[in-house]
Design a protein around this motif. Structure first.
Motif, PDB file in Angstrom:
ATOM      1  N   HIS A 272      12.946  -0.592  39.059  1.00 59.34           N
ATOM      2  CA  HIS A 272      12.776   0.836  39.331  1.00 59.34           C
ATOM      3  C   HIS A 272      13.342   1.560  38.118  1.00 59.34           C
ATOM      4  CE1 HIS A 272      12.999   4.748  41.137  1.00 59.34           C
ATOM      5  NE2 HIS A 272      12.521   4.292  42.289  1.00 59.34           N
TER       6      HIS A 272
ATOM      7  N   SER B 161      15.983  -3.531  59.419  1.00 60.97           N
ATOM      8  CA  SER B 161      16.168  -2.533  58.377  1.00 60.97           C
ATOM      9  C   SER B 161      17.629  -2.115  58.369  1.00 60.97           C
ATOM     10  CB  SER B 161      15.278  -1.322  58.636  1.00 60.97           C
ATOM     11  OG  SER B 161      15.443  -0.391  57.598  1.00 60.97           O
TER      12      SER B 161
ATOM     13  N   VAL C 160      17.623   9.369  51.478  1.00 55.30           N
ATOM     14  CA  VAL C 160      16.170   9.419  51.299  1.00 55.30           C
ATOM     15  C   VAL C 160      15.742   8.462  50.181  1.00 55.30           C
ATOM     16  CG1 VAL C 160      14.227  10.903  50.624  1.00 55.30           C
ATOM     17  CG2 VAL C 160      15.968  11.762  52.197  1.00 55.30           C
ATOM     18  N   GLN C 161      16.466   8.476  49.055  1.00 53.68           N
ATOM     19  CA  GLN C 161      16.134   7.577  47.953  1.00 53.68           C
ATOM     20  C   GLN C 161      16.297   6.118  48.376  1.00 53.68           C
ATOM     21  OE1 GLN C 161      18.955   9.269  45.190  1.00 53.68           O
ATOM     22  NE2 GLN C 161      17.288   9.887  43.803  1.00 53.68           N
TER      23      GLN C 161
ATOM     24  N   LYS D  22      16.151   4.829  51.424  1.00 50.90           N
ATOM     25  CA  LYS D  22      15.102   4.447  52.373  1.00 50.90           C
ATOM     26  C   LYS D  22      13.775   4.230  51.657  1.00 50.90           C
ATOM     27  CE  LYS D  22      13.257   5.396  56.878  1.00 50.90           C
ATOM     28  NZ  LYS D  22      13.205   6.221  58.035  1.00 50.90           N
ATOM     29  N   ASP D  23      13.527   5.002  50.603  1.00 51.59           N
ATOM     30  CA  ASP D  23      12.299   4.862  49.821  1.00 51.59           C
ATOM     31  C   ASP D  23      12.235   3.518  49.090  1.00 51.59           C
ATOM     32  OD1 ASP D  23       9.811   5.871  48.652  1.00 51.59           O
ATOM     33  OD2 ASP D  23      10.957   5.950  46.773  1.00 51.59           O
ATOM     34  N   LEU D  24      13.373   2.868  48.898  1.00 56.80           N
ATOM     35  CA  LEU D  24      13.390   1.580  48.202  1.00 56.80           C
ATOM     36  C   LEU D  24      12.601   0.509  48.956  1.00 56.80           C
ATOM     37  CD1 LEU D  24      17.078   1.362  46.928  1.00 56.80           C
ATOM     38  CD2 LEU D  24      15.018   1.968  45.628  1.00 56.80           C
ATOM     39  N   THR D  25      12.404   0.693  50.268  1.00 55.64           N
ATOM     40  CA  THR D  25      11.632  -0.290  51.030  1.00 55.64           C
ATOM     41  C   THR D  25      10.208  -0.415  50.500  1.00 55.64           C
ATOM     42  OG1 THR D  25      10.992   1.343  52.693  1.00 55.64           O
ATOM     43  CG2 THR D  25      12.967   0.042  53.153  1.00 55.64           C
ATOM     44  N   SER D  26       9.685   0.647  49.880  1.00 55.70           N
ATOM     45  CA  SER D  26       8.319   0.573  49.339  1.00 55.70           C
ATOM     46  C   SER D  26       8.232  -0.350  48.118  1.00 55.70           C
ATOM     47  CB  SER D  26       7.817   1.975  48.978  1.00 55.70           C
ATOM     48  OG  SER D  26       8.581   2.517  47.910  1.00 55.70           O
ATOM     49  N   TYR D  27       9.380  -0.728  47.568  1.00 53.26           N
ATOM     50  CA  TYR D  27       9.396  -1.655  46.434  1.00 53.26           C
ATOM     51  C   TYR D  27       9.585  -3.110  46.861  1.00 53.26           C
ATOM     52  CZ  TYR D  27       9.665   2.504  43.590  1.00 53.26           C
ATOM     53  OH  TYR D  27       9.384   3.685  43.002  1.00 53.26           O
TER      54      TYR D  27
END
Length: 165
Positions: free
Chosen positions: A82, A136, A153-154, A156-161
């Motif tokens: 990232h 999770s 928020v950032q 939680k967004d790491l799951t998309s990676y």
């Protein structure tokens, strides 16, 4: 100079040259690890797969005593960098054995540099999948997020990676 002394001198010279070559190879390897931010834990797992010899009901190679079927588990790692958050997100996929693609478990974690040390030192487990059940870890502890410099928020967004299969 005798023939023996000549051979001894040649062997000594060869040994010094070989040692210099090995030293150069070691330095080059360390440079590659540093330049490409390769995680040493991933290197270890590549060269030394899990040797816990999990016993399961599938046929596998016989052990020396011939009384137990042995299966060795294998893990695959997918690493995503990232760039904006300066993190490395690693997805681990553990297979039941090397002869089929049955996934036993999967996990995803982020690692980040801490301080001026060149190695990764802060670890954040993002998600795990065991027997089809997703675990999770969000919301994350405030102290953990502070170490990463992330918001909820950032994080939680790491799951998309995560690169689960």
């Amino acid at each position: 100079m005798t023939a023996f002394e000549t051979k001894s001198e040649a062997l000594r010279s060869y040994g010094q040259t070989a040692m210099a070559g090995l030293f150069s190879l070691a330095v080059f390897s360390l440079i590659l690890i540093h330049v490409f931010d390769i995680d040493t834990e991933d290197i270890k797992s590549f060269f030394a797969p899990d040797t816990s010899d999990k016993v399961v009901g599938r046929k596998g190679p016989k052990n020396k005593a011939g009384d137990v079927d042995e299966i060795r588990q294998y893990s695959e790692f997918v690493i995503v960098k990232h760039k904006t958050l300066n993190l490395q997100i690693t997805t681990g996929i553990r297979y039941d054995n090397s002869s089929d693609q049955n996934i036993e478990s999967q996990w995803c974690y982020a690692r980040a540099r801490k301080g001026t040390d060149s190695g990764f030192s802060v670890h954040l487990t993002i998600q795990e999948i065991n027997d089809g059940e997703t675990l999770s870890y969000a919301p994350f502890a405030v102290q953990t997020l502070r170490e990463f410099g992330l918001t909820q928020v950032q994080a939680k967004d790491l799951t998309s990676y995560c690169r689960f299969r």
